[in-house]
Write an enzyme that holds these catalytic residues in place. Structure first.
Site, PDB file in Angstrom:
ATOM      1  N   LYS A  86       0.812  -1.222   0.000  1.00 20.47           N
ATOM      2  CA  LYS A  86       0.000   0.000   0.000  1.00 20.47           C
ATOM      3  C   LYS A  86       0.847   1.275   0.000  1.00 20.47           C
ATOM      4  CE  LYS A  86      -4.469  -1.508   1.300  1.00 20.47           C
ATOM      5  NZ  LYS A  86      -4.288  -2.897   1.815  1.00 20.47           N
ATOM      6  N   GLU A 108      -9.470   7.195   3.392  1.00 18.43           N
ATOM      7  CA  GLU A 108     -10.402   6.280   4.044  1.00 18.43           C
ATOM      8  C   GLU A 108      -9.598   5.065   4.489  1.00 18.43           C
ATOM      9  OE1 GLU A 108      -9.759   6.250   0.883  1.00 18.43           O
ATOM     10  OE2 GLU A 108      -9.408   4.121   0.523  1.00 18.43           O
ATOM     11  N   SER A 373       1.684  -9.783  -0.994  1.00 15.73           N
ATOM     12  CA  SER A 373       1.367  -8.353  -0.933  1.00 15.73           C
ATOM     13  C   SER A 373       1.746  -7.713   0.402  1.00 15.73           C
ATOM     14  CB  SER A 373      -0.118  -8.126  -1.224  1.00 15.73           C
ATOM     15  OG  SER A 373      -0.911  -8.922  -0.364  1.00 15.73           O
TER      16      SER A 373
END
Ligand SMILES: *Cc1c(COP(=O)(O)O)cnc(C)c1O
Length: 406
Positions: A86, A108, A373
Site C-alpha cells: 500500500k 479512508e 502483498s
C-alpha cells in the site's frame, strides 16, 4: 483507458457535480506529473530509500519441491516499509499532492493498512493527514489506529451506517467536496471514480516491472495475486496484460464458503453490476443496489466491490478468478512459514493457497510467480487465535491483568 475513464462498461466518474472539477483537475495534474522528470526522480529516491525498493523476488525452492509441481517464485512486497504494497500508492499520491500544492491529505481506511501507509507517507513528506475510519473498524483495528497516531495523523471516527469502510469512503468524499482546494483525497485501491483506478495502477505497477526485470530470462507461466479492491493485483499484472500469456489468476476471499454474507467473492461469486462509490463495477449488492455484508478472515479482502479494470479483464477472460476459503488461506500461511520462513499477510495467503493449487496442476517445468502483498505480523490477533488457540487466549488474559495491576 478509454474516454471518461471506462474499461468496457466499467469505471467512469459517477459523482456529485461538486466533485467533477477536483477529479478533472487531479487527472490533468497526474498527466503533467507523468512527464515531469523531477517528480519521477524524487519518487524513485523515495522508493529506494524510504520504502526499501526493489523488494526481492525469492525462488521458493523448498515450497516448490514440497509441492512437486511448478517452480514457485515469491515477490516480497511484505518487506516494503509499513509491511505491504500500500505504501507504493500512498507515497506516489502524497508526492503528487505536494506537487499540486496541497497541504492536507485525507484518506479512508477499513482494516487500517491504507491509513498506516498514508500516515507514514505524509509524515515523511510533511503533509497533514486525516484518516476517516468507521467506529466499528477503529474498535477492531486498535494496533493500526495506534500506529497512525504515532505517525502524527488524525484519525476521525465515522459513526454513520454500518460504521465500516464503505461509510468512511463516503465521509472522505464529503470532506473533499468542501476541502479540495487545499486537500488531496488519497484513495487506497485501484477503484473509485476516474482517474483513481489508472493512477493507483500506475503507482503499483512498480511491483510488476520489478518482477519482470528480476525474472530475467525466465518466462512465467502464471502470476497469482490476491484481490481486495485490486491494487496489488493490477500493479503486479500490469506488464503482462497484453496478449494471452501468462495465466493471470486473482484470488478472492471465499470466506466460510458459498452464500451471501459468507465471503467477498465478487467475480468468482455473487457480484452484480452496480454503481457504488462513484464507479461502475461488480459489487456484492442486493437487487436495490444496497451493499451486502461480506466476510473474510483477512480484513483487507472484504470490500464489497472490485476495481473496474479487473471487472473488465475478468469479463474479457484475460484474468481468471478463484475463491479461496479462510481455512485454505490459514493452511497456506502455515505452509510458507514452515517451507520458506515467510509469514504471509492473511490477504496474501489467499494468493499463496491459489498458487499452491496452480503449481500442482501445471506440474514440473513451469513457473508460477505469486505476490506476497504484505507480511503477516499485523494479523497476529487472528492467526494466533486460529492456530495457537488456548495458549494465545491465556496470554491475552494475562496481559490485561498485568496492565490493570500496573
Ligand atoms: C489492503 C491489502 C490487500 C488488498 O488490497 P488490494 O487493493 O486488492 O491490493 C492485499 N494485501 C494486503 C497485505 C493489504 O494490506
Amino acid at each position: 483507458m478509454n474516454e471518461g475513464g471506462f474499461f468496457g462498461e466499467y469505471g467512469g466518474r459517477y459523482v456529485a457535480e461538486v466533485l467533477r472539477g477536483p477529479l478533472e483537475n487531479l487527472e490533468n495534474e497526474f498527466r503533467l506529473a507523468q512527464t515531469d522528470e523531477a517528480f519521477f526522480s524524487e519518487l524513485e529516491n523515495l522508493r529506494r530509500n524510504f520504502i526499501g525498493r526493489p523488494t526481492p523476488l525469492l525462488p521458493a525452492l523448498n515450497a516448490s519441491s514440497s509441492i512437486g509441481g511448478a517452480d514457485i517464485y515469491i515477490k516480497l512486497e511484505g518487506l516494503a516499509n509499513t509491511g505491504a504494497h500500500k505504501i507504493n500508492n500512498a507515497i506516489g499520491q502524497a508526492l503528487l499532492a505536494k506537487r499540486m500544492g496541497k497541504t492536507r491529505v485525507i484518506a479512508e481506511s477499513g482494516a487500517g493498512q491504507h491509513g498506516v501507509a498514508c500516515a507514514a507517507a505524509c509524515a515523511r513528506l510533511k503533509i497533514d493527514c486525516v484518516v476517516y475510519m468507521g467506529e466499528e473498524d477503529i474498535r477492531r483495528q486498535r494496533p493500526n489506529v495506534y500506529w497512525m497516531k504515532l505517525y502524527g495523523a488524525e484519525v476521525k471516527s465515522v459513526s454513520s451506517g454500518t460504521r465500516t469502510l464503505k461509510d468512511s469512503v463516503n465521509a472522505a468524499l464529503r470532506d473533499w467536496a468542501s476541502s479540495w482546494e487545499n486537500t488531496h483525497y488519497l484513495l487506497g485501491s485501484a477503484l473509485g471514480p476516474s482517474p483513481f483506478p489508472d493512477m493507483v495502477r500506475s503507482f503499483q505497477s512498480v511491483i510488476g516491472r520489478e518482477t519482470k526485470a528480476q525474472l530475467g530470462d525466465v518466462t512465467p507461466d502464471a502470476l497469482v495475486a490476491c484481490v481486495g479492491g485490486g491494487s496489488n493485483a493490477i500493479g503486479f499484472f500490469e506488464p503482462y496484460l497484453e496478449g494471452v500469456r501468462p495465466i493471470l489468476l486473482g484470488a478472492e476471499a471465499g470466506g466460510r464458503g458459498a452464500g451471501i454474507g459468507n465471503n467477498a467473492s465478487r467475480i468468482s461469486g455473487d457480484g452484480r453490476i452496480s454503481i457504488v462509490h462513484g464507479y461502475k463495477s461488480r459489487f456484492l449488492v442486493d437487487l436495490d443496489g444496497q451493499v451486502l455484508p461480506t466476510h473474510s478472515i483477512s480484513a483487507g479482502l472484504d470490500y464489497p466491490g472490485i476495481g473496474p479494470q479487473l471487472a473488465y479483464l475478468a469479463e474479457s477472460g484475460r484474468i481468471r478468478f478463484v475463491s479461496v476459503r479462510d481455512d485454505e488461506a490459514l493452511e497456506a500461511l502455515k505452509f510458507f512459514a514452515i517451507e520458506e520462513g515467510l509469514i504471509f499477510a492473511m490477504e496474501s495467503a489467499h494468493a499463496g493457497a491459489a498458487a499452491i493449487t496452480l503449481a500442482r496442476s501445471l506440474g514440473p517445468g513451469k513457473t508460477v510467480v505469486v505476490n506476497m502483498s504484505g507480511r503477516g505480523d499485523k494479523d497476529i490477533f487472528i492467526s494466533a487465535a486460529a492456530l495457537d488457540g488456548p495458549a494465545w487466549k491465556t496470554f491475552l488474559r494475562e496481559q490485561s491483568i498485568t496492565e490493570e495491576d500496573s
